[in-house]
Design a protein around this motif. Sequence first.
Motif, PDB file in Angstrom:
ATOM      1  N   VAL A   1      46.578  33.264  46.265  1.00 23.31           N
ATOM      2  CA  VAL A   1      47.726  34.026  45.775  1.00 23.31           C
ATOM      3  C   VAL A   1      47.467  35.529  45.884  1.00 23.31           C
ATOM      4  N   SER A   2      46.257  35.963  45.541  1.00 22.82           N
ATOM      5  CA  SER A   2      45.935  37.395  45.592  1.00 22.82           C
ATOM      6  C   SER A   2      46.031  37.939  47.018  1.00 22.82           C
ATOM      7  N   ASN A   3      45.667  37.121  47.998  1.00 24.03           N
ATOM      8  CA  ASN A   3      45.663  37.562  49.389  1.00 24.03           C
ATOM      9  C   ASN A   3      46.965  37.261  50.128  1.00 24.03           C
ATOM     10  N   ALA A   4      47.923  36.695  49.429  1.00 29.70           N
ATOM     11  CA  ALA A   4      49.200  36.337  50.065  1.00 29.70           C
ATOM     12  C   ALA A   4      50.025  37.591  50.378  1.00 29.70           C
ATOM     13  N   LYS A   5      50.987  37.428  51.256  1.00 30.27           N
ATOM     14  CA  LYS A   5      51.830  38.548  51.680  1.00 30.27           C
ATOM     15  C   LYS A   5      52.678  39.069  50.522  1.00 30.27           C
ATOM     16  N   PRO A   6      52.850  40.384  50.442  1.00 29.65           N
ATOM     17  CA  PRO A   6      53.773  40.943  49.447  1.00 29.65           C
ATOM     18  C   PRO A   6      55.157  40.326  49.614  1.00 29.65           C
ATOM     19  N   GLY A   7      55.786  40.055  48.501  1.00 29.46           N
ATOM     20  CA  GLY A   7      57.112  39.455  48.535  1.00 29.46           C
ATOM     21  C   GLY A   7      57.116  37.941  48.550  1.00 29.46           C
ATOM     22  N   SER A   8      55.946  37.340  48.744  1.00 27.72           N
ATOM     23  CA  SER A   8      55.886  35.868  48.741  1.00 27.72           C
ATOM     24  C   SER A   8      56.110  35.323  47.338  1.00 27.72           C
ATOM     25  N   LYS A   9      56.538  34.075  47.279  1.00 30.50           N
ATOM     26  CA  LYS A   9      56.893  33.443  46.007  1.00 30.50           C
ATOM     27  C   LYS A   9      55.937  32.280  45.724  1.00 30.50           C
ATOM     28  N   TRP A  10      55.511  32.196  44.468  1.00 30.87           N
ATOM     29  CA  TRP A  10      54.519  31.190  44.102  1.00 30.87           C
ATOM     30  C   TRP A  10      54.846  30.553  42.748  1.00 30.87           C
ATOM     31  N   ALA A  11      54.788  29.223  42.727  1.00 28.14           N
ATOM     32  CA  ALA A  11      54.817  28.475  41.466  1.00 28.14           C
ATOM     33  C   ALA A  11      53.459  27.796  41.350  1.00 28.14           C
ATOM     34  N   ILE A  12      52.745  28.071  40.267  1.00 29.36           N
ATOM     35  CA  ILE A  12      51.345  27.671  40.160  1.00 29.36           C
ATOM     36  C   ILE A  12      51.169  26.599  39.084  1.00 29.36           C
ATOM     37  N   GLY A  13      50.542  25.503  39.483  1.00 27.93           N
ATOM     38  CA  GLY A  13      50.296  24.389  38.570  1.00 27.93           C
ATOM     39  C   GLY A  13      48.880  24.394  38.045  1.00 27.93           C
ATOM     40  N   THR A  14      48.618  25.265  37.108  1.00 27.93           N
ATOM     41  CA  THR A  14      47.336  25.267  36.402  1.00 27.93           C
ATOM     42  C   THR A  14      47.546  25.987  35.074  1.00 27.93           C
ATOM     43  N   GLU A  15      46.447  26.312  34.393  1.00 24.97           N
ATOM     44  CA  GLU A  15      46.513  26.826  33.024  1.00 24.97           C
ATOM     45  C   GLU A  15      47.331  28.112  32.911  1.00 24.97           C
ATOM     46  N   LEU A  16      48.104  28.221  31.836  1.00 23.33           N
ATOM     47  CA  LEU A  16      49.124  29.265  31.695  1.00 23.33           C
ATOM     48  C   LEU A  16      48.558  30.678  31.617  1.00 23.33           C
ATOM     49  N   ASN A  17      47.498  30.916  30.849  1.00 18.96           N
ATOM     50  CA  ASN A  17      46.949  32.271  30.743  1.00 18.96           C
ATOM     51  C   ASN A  17      46.530  32.809  32.104  1.00 18.96           C
ATOM     52  N   PHE A  18      45.952  31.930  32.905  1.00 24.69           N
ATOM     53  CA  PHE A  18      45.512  32.314  34.251  1.00 24.69           C
ATOM     54  C   PHE A  18      46.709  32.666  35.129  1.00 24.69           C
ATOM     55  N   VAL A  19      47.755  31.869  35.059  1.00 20.98           N
ATOM     56  CA  VAL A  19      48.950  32.135  35.867  1.00 20.98           C
ATOM     57  C   VAL A  19      49.581  33.462  35.463  1.00 20.98           C
ATOM     58  N   ASN A  20      49.692  33.694  34.162  1.00 21.81           N
ATOM     59  CA  ASN A  20      50.285  34.948  33.688  1.00 21.81           C
ATOM     60  C   ASN A  20      49.464  36.157  34.132  1.00 21.81           C
ATOM     61  N   ARG A  21      48.132  36.020  34.123  1.00 19.85           N
ATOM     62  CA  ARG A  21      47.285  37.135  34.557  1.00 19.85           C
ATOM     63  C   ARG A  21      47.464  37.401  36.060  1.00 19.85           C
TER      64      ARG A  21
ATOM     65  N   ALA B   1      50.107  36.919  37.754  1.00 20.33           N
ATOM     66  CA  ALA B   1      51.401  37.583  37.919  1.00 20.33           C
ATOM     67  C   ALA B   1      51.292  39.077  37.619  1.00 20.33           C
ATOM     68  N   LEU B   2      50.547  39.426  36.576  1.00 19.70           N
ATOM     69  CA  LEU B   2      50.365  40.831  36.222  1.00 19.70           C
ATOM     70  C   LEU B   2      49.547  41.571  37.278  1.00 19.70           C
ATOM     71  N   GLN B   3      48.566  40.897  37.855  1.00 21.94           N
ATOM     72  CA  GLN B   3      47.692  41.518  38.850  1.00 21.94           C
ATOM     73  C   GLN B   3      48.347  41.628  40.223  1.00 21.94           C
ATOM     74  N   ASN B   4      49.439  40.903  40.421  1.00 23.00           N
ATOM     75  CA  ASN B   4      50.110  40.887  41.728  1.00 23.00           C
ATOM     76  C   ASN B   4      51.603  41.187  41.568  1.00 23.00           C
ATOM     77  N   PRO B   5      51.925  42.400  41.149  1.00 23.16           N
ATOM     78  CA  PRO B   5      53.335  42.730  40.918  1.00 23.16           C
ATOM     79  C   PRO B   5      54.181  42.742  42.194  1.00 23.16           C
ATOM     80  N   ASP B   6      53.528  42.728  43.346  1.00 25.50           N
ATOM     81  CA  ASP B   6      54.256  42.719  44.620  1.00 25.50           C
ATOM     82  C   ASP B   6      54.672  41.315  45.037  1.00 25.50           C
ATOM     83  N   LYS B   7      54.360  40.320  44.188  1.00 27.50           N
ATOM     84  CA  LYS B   7      54.713  38.929  44.504  1.00 27.50           C
ATOM     85  C   LYS B   7      55.495  38.325  43.339  1.00 27.50           C
TER      86      LYS B   7
END
Length: 348
Positions: free
Chosen positions: A255-275, A277-283
């Motif tokens: 996810v971190s290395n994905a193209k800006p503007g890409s869309k992701w739905a992540i199936g794992t622990e919530l705190n990690f997913v939220n972090r 999202a904060l670290q990758n505002p371009d996605k």
Amino acid sequence: MNLDEKIENILSKYGDKIIIAAHHYQKDEIVKYANLVGDSYKLAVECSKGDAEFIVLCGVYFMAQSAALLAKNTQKVLIPETSAGCPMADMISCDKAEAIITKINQISGKNVAPIVYMNSLIDSKAVCGKFDGSVCTSSNAKKIISYFLDQGHPVFFYPDLHLACNCANKLGIAREQMAVFSRDMSLRLNCDIKDVKMFLYDGYCHAHQRFKVEHIDDIKAKFNDINIIVHPECKEDVVAKSNFVGSTDFIYKTVSNAKPGSKWAIGTELNFVNRLALQNPDKFIIPLAKSPCFNMEKITLQSLANTLMNIQNHIENGEALNNLLKSDESLRSDAEKALRQMIKINEP
């Protein structure tokens, strides 16, 4: 003085004597103080490479056990909250694991190779080492399984049923060549036991069982071109319908290395997913469903501060250390043997 000030003062005062290691699933209030952030295996290995006298492991109990197993004799491993357990790790005892291995050997006439998931207690790892098996992580499980199958051994994989099934599917192992031990020790068998390649155990991660195919369908209906990426502890149908599957670290890097503007739905622990999202505002990043690990959340700013104050009082006044992890020497040798076997197989 508030908790943040207390923590900052202690860390500033003692510098390199203390290292804080936080699992990806910890809250931001904990992660911001971490010297290391990663999955359970990375934390255990990286902590042991350093020279810090005190390792504060912010994660669940088996992770602190693993860090203590690999730590130097000069290092002390503490966990801020000892009640932060892992229900999956608790689903199998060392006695039950040994009984299953013995039973398989007796009724199949073959020497089964045990493979224990990293997400397990030290006594489970010790049983694995006792019977010449190997630890595995979610990243290398497929490779470890293949190693023993190629040597002609059936394998007993525990405690995570879903990781095992997802690996078996990737390896092309037919369902008829798999057998499952339930937690009551009953065996579900679809063929002659001598034809079984993988014996599995019916354990699971609560956080990853909340994800369903319906969640994928709903999100894909709402968002065009969204990528579904999930952890291999998820159920087989969820994994089969996802675009990407991999460990926590794999998810982080992908996810971190994905193209800006890409869309992701992540199936794992919530705190990690939220972090993420904060670290990758371009996605565009959302959870596949909200699934926090409640045991991870038992580590709080207060418990972290308490542990650091305890360390300070230990250094200055000789106060006994609370929540100190000590490797049981009767288990340490065999558990370390299973870990070393993984390293040998994975990094020849």
